[in-house]
Write an enzyme that holds these catalytic residues in place. Structure first.
Site, PDB file in Angstrom:
ATOM      1  N   ASP A  44      78.485  -9.453  95.291  1.00  0.00           N
ATOM      2  CA  ASP A  44      78.204 -10.182  96.530  1.00  0.00           C
ATOM      3  C   ASP A  44      79.296 -10.051  97.568  1.00  0.00           C
ATOM      4  O   ASP A  44      79.047 -10.110  98.760  1.00  0.00           O
ATOM      5  CB  ASP A  44      77.933 -11.657  96.234  1.00  0.00           C
ATOM      6  CG  ASP A  44      79.195 -12.416  95.949  1.00  0.00           C
ATOM      7  OD1 ASP A  44      79.790 -12.182  94.873  1.00  0.00           O
ATOM      8  OD2 ASP A  44      79.607 -13.218  96.798  1.00  0.00           O
ATOM      9  N   ASP A  93      84.576  -9.181  94.677  1.00  0.00           N
ATOM     10  CA  ASP A  93      84.826  -9.000  93.245  1.00  0.00           C
ATOM     11  C   ASP A  93      83.653  -8.286  92.574  1.00  0.00           C
ATOM     12  O   ASP A  93      82.759  -7.779  93.238  1.00  0.00           O
ATOM     13  CB  ASP A  93      85.151 -10.354  92.584  1.00  0.00           C
ATOM     14  CG  ASP A  93      83.995 -11.331  92.686  1.00  0.00           C
ATOM     15  OD1 ASP A  93      82.842 -10.885  92.848  1.00  0.00           O
ATOM     16  OD2 ASP A  93      84.235 -12.551  92.604  1.00  0.00           O
ATOM     17  N   TYR A 110      80.590 -20.578  93.575  1.00  0.00           N
ATOM     18  CA  TYR A 110      79.403 -20.870  94.379  1.00  0.00           C
ATOM     19  C   TYR A 110      78.768 -22.172  93.931  1.00  0.00           C
ATOM     20  O   TYR A 110      77.620 -22.208  93.507  1.00  0.00           O
ATOM     21  CB  TYR A 110      78.413 -19.693  94.318  1.00  0.00           C
ATOM     22  CG  TYR A 110      78.915 -18.491  95.094  1.00  0.00           C
ATOM     23  CD1 TYR A 110      78.877 -18.492  96.486  1.00  0.00           C
ATOM     24  CD2 TYR A 110      79.453 -17.394  94.447  1.00  0.00           C
ATOM     25  CE1 TYR A 110      79.361 -17.420  97.214  1.00  0.00           C
ATOM     26  CE2 TYR A 110      79.950 -16.307  95.170  1.00  0.00           C
ATOM     27  CZ  TYR A 110      79.891 -16.331  96.551  1.00  0.00           C
ATOM     28  OH  TYR A 110      80.373 -15.263  97.278  1.00  0.00           O
ATOM     29  N   GLU A 126      87.925 -10.691 103.430  1.00  0.00           N
ATOM     30  CA  GLU A 126      86.911 -10.371 102.429  1.00  0.00           C
ATOM     31  C   GLU A 126      85.530 -10.310 103.085  1.00  0.00           C
ATOM     32  O   GLU A 126      85.154 -11.219 103.813  1.00  0.00           O
ATOM     33  CB  GLU A 126      86.900 -11.443 101.333  1.00  0.00           C
ATOM     34  CG  GLU A 126      85.889 -11.133 100.236  1.00  0.00           C
ATOM     35  CD  GLU A 126      85.866 -12.183  99.130  1.00  0.00           C
ATOM     36  OE1 GLU A 126      86.514 -13.235  99.268  1.00  0.00           O
ATOM     37  OE2 GLU A 126      85.185 -11.936  98.120  1.00  0.00           O
TER      38      GLU A 126
END
Ligand SMILES: *[C@@H]1O[C@H](CO)[C@@H](O)[C@H](O)[C@H]1NC(C)=O
Ligand SMILES: *[C@@H]1O[C@H](CO)[C@@H](O)[C@H](O)[C@H]1NC(C)=O
Ligand SMILES: CC(=O)N[C@H]1CO[C@H](CO)[C@@H](O)[C@@H]1O
Length: 557
Positions: A80, A83, A232, A440
């Site tokens: 996503d 990572d 999340y 990121e």
């Protein structure tokens, strides 16, 4: 996500890649190029066996045994963000938003030659989500885990970390995860309805089952998949995803059950009550309210006008607050960018821009303006604001290796088209790998932007014009046959190569194009390219109204 940050500041070998350079756009903004690149980004995030058509060549196969330890095949899908974990909730949200982008602006994407790529990006997600849903009431919601993954700083191709898979089921429910995945499948089923009807039906079957699972077995997914909590966590709970799933199922099926669900549960699940200034992978209320407002304005409320009006008020609260014309406005940076949080702020900018863009178009169709507490806003003003959010924020990123993390050297792998976290509240932006809160990228940053860019690019007109006409008709065995002649004209300045056309609702023979693997059509054998201003013609015969011809992709050389 706060714990995530702490984890990072403690660890010595950290994850991410990323350095970036602002994309210089000489003389105005090239939305077409930005659209191509934001779709290309998804190829760099692909997990699994990569197809021959893979354009981001530095990315290799990875995660080939995902799910094996749990007796399921979970190969594929997307990493996503920075990572190597596959997180189900943001992945499903990404698929939903890419699908919504195509549903609204597929025509504009087709005229940019990007519809095929955008559909491939969705299918890469839905193929995985189908695998992750092997039984009606079982859904895998994560592969790998953040703690072991972040301990290393490796490319997914070299991954040696745990690839354990985590699931929800009747005893360990997760209505937010199942509701969002139902929304993703339902939205994607609309995208594929015309081009791949069997696949579309398959997606819809999963959507029905997942919504039923989400609704009947209620719970927060991060109580079942506790490894997701640090990364999340579903802070808003599952009520918003239940409404979101229902809204997408209604949009996909016109089934009254889901409309009634939205009406009956609007108060209890917060659809009519929550006035939000944020829309993203966790909190979906503004998205639900925008969709319901569209049902209402489109005359599809079927007797639920009063309660849907309350949803719409909240949708408009969101729009007004973004525009700075409401009773409670969102914070902006000095440069005018919506600012919500230090870590990955741009996700909220792209998702809000998407809602503002579609709402501007919904209002235009309904011949209405937006009425905010400090004034009336016309649809073009709404769109102009969305545009102002997109213009300063588009950046291109580069990826790297473990040993590169703290080096100042250039990154070897260009992560073209990634949208990073973005600047702080004062428009400061430090382009450093260690500054992952700002540098990121994430799939859910890009997904809503596909629609916005396609919409903004559309103003520049399509480069390929398709015109169909009936050239003759005759009666045989009591049926009327039509000969259709279709011209494909290159309206651009450049030569078109590798044309890929989709022709659906075709029930007879076709001449003048070559059928390609996968069922699409390309230039006939005697044409290798189409110079500027030139046309080709093809014909087909059947008894019906014209077939649907659309441009999936092409190259300008
Ligand atoms: C044409 O486009 C579709 C949709 O992107 C894709 O699946 C297919 O592989 C393409 N065909 C060729 C020959 O490129
Ligand atoms: C065609 O090229 C000219 C200059 O070479 C440029 O000004 C114009 O915008 C181009 N048109 C399109 C549709 O690309
Ligand atoms: C029929 C048609 O649209 N023709 C156009 C093809 O493209 C050139 C520009 O390259 C136009 O001048 C033509 O009008």
């Amino acid at each position: 996500m706060e714990d995530f940050m702490k984890l990072y500041s403690m660890a010595t070998t950290l994850f991410l890649l990323i350095g970036l350079v602002p994309l210089a756009l000489a003389g105005g903004h090239n939305y077409g190029q930005a659209l191509s690149k934001s779709i290309l980004f998804f190829e760099a995030q692909r997990s699994g066996y990569l197809p021959g058509s893979q354009r981001v060549k530095w990315r290799g196969n990875s995660g080939l045994f995902d799910g094996k330890a749990n007796g399921v095949n979970l190969v594929g899908g997307y990493y996503d963000a920075g990572d190597n974990v596959k997180f189900g909730l943001p992945m499903a949200f990404t698929v939903t938003m890419m699908s919504w982008s195509i549903i609204e602006y597929g025509k504009q994407m087709a005229s940019s030659g990007e519809l095929g790529h955008a559909m491939d990006a969705i299918k890469w997600g839905t193929d995985y989500l189908i695998k992750a849903h092997p039984q009606p009431h079982v859904l895998y919601g994560e592969v790998g885990d953040g703690n072991t993954d972040h301990y290393c700083w490796q490319r997914p191709e070299d991954m040696t970390t745990s690839r354990n898979a985590y699931r929800i089921d009747q005893n360990n429910p997760g209505s937010d995860l199942a509701g969002e995945t139902a929304a993703a499948m339902a939205a994607a089923s609309i995208v594929f309805r015309r081009y791949n009807p069997a696949y579309s039906r398959e997606l819809l079957t999963h959507a029905y089952q997942l919504f039923d699972f989400a609704d009947k077995y209620r719970g927060k997914y991060d109580s079942s998949i506790t490894v997701a909590q640090k990364y999340y966590r579903s802070v808003s709970g599952y009520a918003d995803e239940l409404l979101w799933g229902a809204a997408w199922l209604y949009k996909a099926t016109n089934n009254q059950y889901y409309l009634n669900y939205l009406a009956r549960n609007g108060d209890a699940l917060g659809g009519t009550g929550w006035a939000m200034t944020e829309f993203g992978w966790d909190v979906k209320y503004a998205g639900v309210q925008t969709l319901v407002a569209k049902f209402l304005m489109g005359g599809k409320a079927r007797g639920h006008g009063r309660v849907f009006g309350k949803y719409q008020e909240k949708a408009e609260f969101f729009m007004c607050s973004c525009l700075g014309k409401g009773s409670h406005n969102v914070q902006k940076t000095p440069g005018g960018l919506i600012f919500r949080q230090r870590w990955n702020n741009l996700q909220f900018v792209t998702s809000a821009s998407f809602l503002l863009t579609v709402y501007a178009d919904y209002l235009t169709s309904a011949r209405r303006n937006l009425h905010c507490s400090s004034g009336t806003v016309t649809p073009p003003k709404l769109l102009a604001f969305a545009k102002s959010q997109v213009n300063p924020s588009f950046v291109s990123c580069r990826g790297g290796y473990a040993t590169w993390y703290s080096r100042k050297a250039r990154d070897p792998n260009l992560l073209t088209g990634a949208i990073v976290g973005g600047p702080d509240a004062y428009d400061n932006f430090a382009d450093e790998r260690g500054n992952f809160q700002q540098t990121e990228p994430a799939t859910y940053n890009n997904a809503p932007l596909l629609g916005v860019l396609a919409r903004l690019h559309a103003g520049h007109g399509g480069l390929i014009a398709i015109a169909q006409k009936t050239s003759s008709s005759w009666v045989a065995n009591g049926k009327t046959y039509y000969r259709y002649s279709v011209t494909v004209n290159n309206k651009s300045n450049k030569t078109i190569k590798n044309l890929n056309l989709s022709v659906t609702k075709l029930y007879g023979p076709l001449w003048g194009l070559t059928k390609q693997a996968g069922g699409s059509y390309g230039f006939p054998a005697w044409v290798s390219s189409l110079p500027a201003g030139k046309s080709i013609e093809f014909v087909y015969i059947h008894t019906n109204s014209p077939a649907k011809v659309s441009v999936m992709s092409y190259k300008l050389v």
